[in-house]
Scaffold this motif. Structure first.
Motif, mmCIF file in Angstrom:
data_model
loop_
_atom_site.group_PDB
_atom_site.id
_atom_site.type_symbol
_atom_site.label_atom_id
_atom_site.label_comp_id
_atom_site.label_asym_id
_atom_site.label_seq_id
_atom_site.Cartn_x
_atom_site.Cartn_y
_atom_site.Cartn_z
ATOM 1 N N LEU A 195 24.507 37.044 18.982
ATOM 2 C CA LEU A 195 24.202 37.512 17.446
ATOM 3 C C LEU A 195 26.077 37.579 16.569
ATOM 4 N N LEU A 196 25.716 36.638 16.664
ATOM 5 C CA LEU A 196 27.071 36.476 15.279
ATOM 6 C C LEU A 196 27.151 36.142 13.898
ATOM 7 N N PHE A 197 27.799 37.303 12.838
ATOM 8 C CA PHE A 197 28.099 37.480 11.513
ATOM 9 C C PHE A 197 28.738 36.768 11.647
ATOM 10 N N LEU A 198 29.174 35.621 10.518
ATOM 11 C CA LEU A 198 30.185 34.483 10.532
ATOM 12 C C LEU A 198 30.276 34.707 8.549
ATOM 13 N N ASP A 199 31.207 35.202 8.039
ATOM 14 C CA ASP A 199 31.975 34.435 6.958
ATOM 15 C C ASP A 199 32.406 32.943 7.109
ATOM 16 N N LEU A 200 32.454 32.496 5.237
ATOM 17 C CA LEU A 200 32.603 31.084 5.676
ATOM 18 C C LEU A 200 33.921 30.526 5.673
ATOM 19 N N SER A 255 26.621 25.320 -0.128
ATOM 20 C CA SER A 255 27.144 25.680 0.893
ATOM 21 C C SER A 255 25.929 26.409 1.925
ATOM 22 N N GLN A 256 25.277 26.923 0.937
ATOM 23 C CA GLN A 256 23.746 27.459 1.737
ATOM 24 C C GLN A 256 23.155 26.427 2.481
ATOM 25 N N ARG A 257 22.968 25.696 1.580
ATOM 26 C CA ARG A 257 22.319 24.383 2.497
ATOM 27 C C ARG A 257 22.754 23.342 3.909
ATOM 28 N N ARG A 258 24.446 23.417 3.417
ATOM 29 C CA ARG A 258 25.419 23.247 4.719
ATOM 30 C C ARG A 258 25.013 24.300 5.769
ATOM 31 N N VAL A 259 25.267 25.366 5.911
ATOM 32 C CA VAL A 259 25.438 25.867 7.233
ATOM 33 C C VAL A 259 23.098 26.274 7.679
ATOM 34 N N GLU A 260 22.934 26.402 6.602
ATOM 35 C CA GLU A 260 20.418 26.146 7.335
ATOM 36 C C GLU A 260 20.971 25.031 7.553
ATOM 37 N N LYS A 261 21.164 23.097 7.615
ATOM 38 C CA LYS A 261 21.792 22.716 8.470
ATOM 39 C C LYS A 261 22.938 22.280 10.054
ATOM 40 N N LEU A 262 23.080 23.601 9.400
ATOM 41 C CA LEU A 262 24.239 23.291 10.896
ATOM 42 C C LEU A 262 23.529 24.326 11.966
ATOM 43 N N GLY A 263 22.378 25.282 11.519
ATOM 44 C CA GLY A 263 21.618 25.594 12.297
ATOM 45 C C GLY A 263 21.484 27.786 12.467
ATOM 46 N N ALA A 264 21.712 27.733 10.928
ATOM 47 C CA ALA A 264 22.174 28.831 10.944
ATOM 48 C C ALA A 264 20.671 29.879 10.262
ATOM 49 N N LEU A 265 20.654 31.004 10.588
ATOM 50 C CA LEU A 265 19.243 32.088 10.840
ATOM 51 C C LEU A 265 19.419 31.719 9.029
ATOM 52 N N GLY A 266 20.466 32.789 8.995
ATOM 53 C CA GLY A 266 20.208 32.874 7.201
ATOM 54 C C GLY A 266 21.753 33.118 6.743
ATOM 55 N N PHE A 267 21.318 32.757 5.598
ATOM 56 C CA PHE A 267 22.653 33.758 3.852
ATOM 57 C C PHE A 267 22.661 34.726 3.916
ATOM 58 N N ILE A 268 23.752 35.003 4.116
ATOM 59 C CA ILE A 268 23.832 37.078 3.004
ATOM 60 C C ILE A 268 24.669 36.955 1.986
#
Length: 330
Positions: free
Chosen positions: A48-53, A87-100
């Motif tokens: 499980l990865l918590f990732l900054d952009l 940015s939120q659309r891009r991370v969702e498209k790239l497979g991130a579970l969620g954006f906080i």
């Protein structure tokens, strides 16, 4: 579960760790940039990865792209100050579970974890969470993270204004003599256009300066006309004032609100048009120590760049560090 928190900010890493459910039976690691995180994921050390952009070396978008292309077995939740919708659309498209959105709130994190069944899956086990090394945090570390969050708000407003995605940089926050800024910008062959807004409040004062080159200045009206669909009657000077006012006010308001400050901001004014840097900055303050926040905005769709310098006076540094110290105490 093997958990990795990846962020270039010590403050953000600490905040995310503290927001994790206290009862979780997990092993926590840290990474300071995307390359470090990707290396650990590829070694099978991260589930499980918590990732900054916004990070140096490799940003969060590139990490997500690599995880997707290499089909690495890792769940990712993005925690970022970059709140642009693109940015939120891009991370969702790239497979991130969620954006906080930063700063992280425990309840919001728990909602995301609950949504994907991770709370129930990681009920307390027989093992205690591995103790992690406490990082020493300086006031400058706090101010850098505060700047990073303020930068995200300012970029979103500018992106909405221009109808474009803003490439967020890593802000630089440093105490140094004023003349070092002059030396960094000094180039006799480049003429720049500068807009300034002063600010004062709560024993803090300074000046925010937006700097663009002549090409950027001349292109702004036509670029805005292309996006908005009608001809801008204002000249490039008026457009520059609007852009500067949007960026500076948004940044300072978000920056000050996080530190519980009330800053009065002046109206934007031109410092110089098509001038060299040495003709703009004041000689009598060159040797003073100041705190400078440097932000280099890039707008790929427009092929435009602009630099924002937020300069706090020497007398303001102690007050800023005192405010930042409240976060360290927490």
């Amino acid at each position: 579960m093997k958990v990795l928190i990846c962020d270039d900010s010590k403050v953000a890493r600490k905040s995310i760790e503290h927001a994790l459910p206290k009862s979780w039976d997990i092993e926590v690691r840290f990474a300071e940039n995307g390359q470090e995180a990707l290396d650990l994921v590829e070694q099978g050390l991260v589930e499980l990865l918590f990732l900054d952009l916004t990070m140096p070396v490799m940003d969060g978008f590139e990490v997500l792209q690599n995880i997707k292309e290499k089909q690495l077995d890792c769940l990712t939740i993005v925690v970022s100050g970059d709140i642009q919708e693109e940015s939120q659309r891009r991370v969702e498209k790239l497979g991130a579970l969620g954006f906080i959105k930063k700063p992280i709130v425990s309840e919001e994190l728990h909602d995301v974890l609950e949504r994907y069944g991770l709370i129930r899956e990681l009920l307390p086990g027989d093992h205690q969470r591995r103790k992690t090394k406490t990082e020493h945090i300086e006031p400058t570390d706090i101010l850098k993270e505060v700047s990073n969050i303020a930068l995200g708000d300012a970029a979103k407003l500018l992106g909405d204004m221009l109808g474009s995605f803003i490439q967020l940089p890593v802000p630089d926050v440093a105490k140094r003599p004023y003349n070092t800024l002059i030396n960094e910008l000094h180039n006799e062959n480049i003429r720049v256009n500068m807009v300034s807004e002063g600010f004062v409040g709560n024993a803090i004062a300074g000046e925010a300066i937006l700097c663009v080159d002549n090409r950027t200045l001349n292109d702004l009206p036509s670029k805005l006309s292309d996006y908005h669909g009608y001809e801008f009657k204002d000249d490039s000077r008026s457009v520059l004032l609007d852009v500067a006012s949007t960026l500076i006010a948004a940044f300072l308001k978000r920056f000050s609100s996080q530190l519980d400050l009330e800053l009065n901001i002046s109206q934007p004014a031109f410092l110089g048009m098509s001038e060299t840097v040495n003709n703009v900055f004041k000689e009598d303050v060159k040797d003073k120590e100041v705190l400078i926040i440097t932000i280099d905005y890039e707008i790929p769709d427009y092929h435009l760049n602009c630099d924002l310098y937020v300069i706090f006076t020497e007398a303001s540094i102690a007050a800023l560090e005192e405010r930042a110290g409240y976060f360290i105490d927490e």
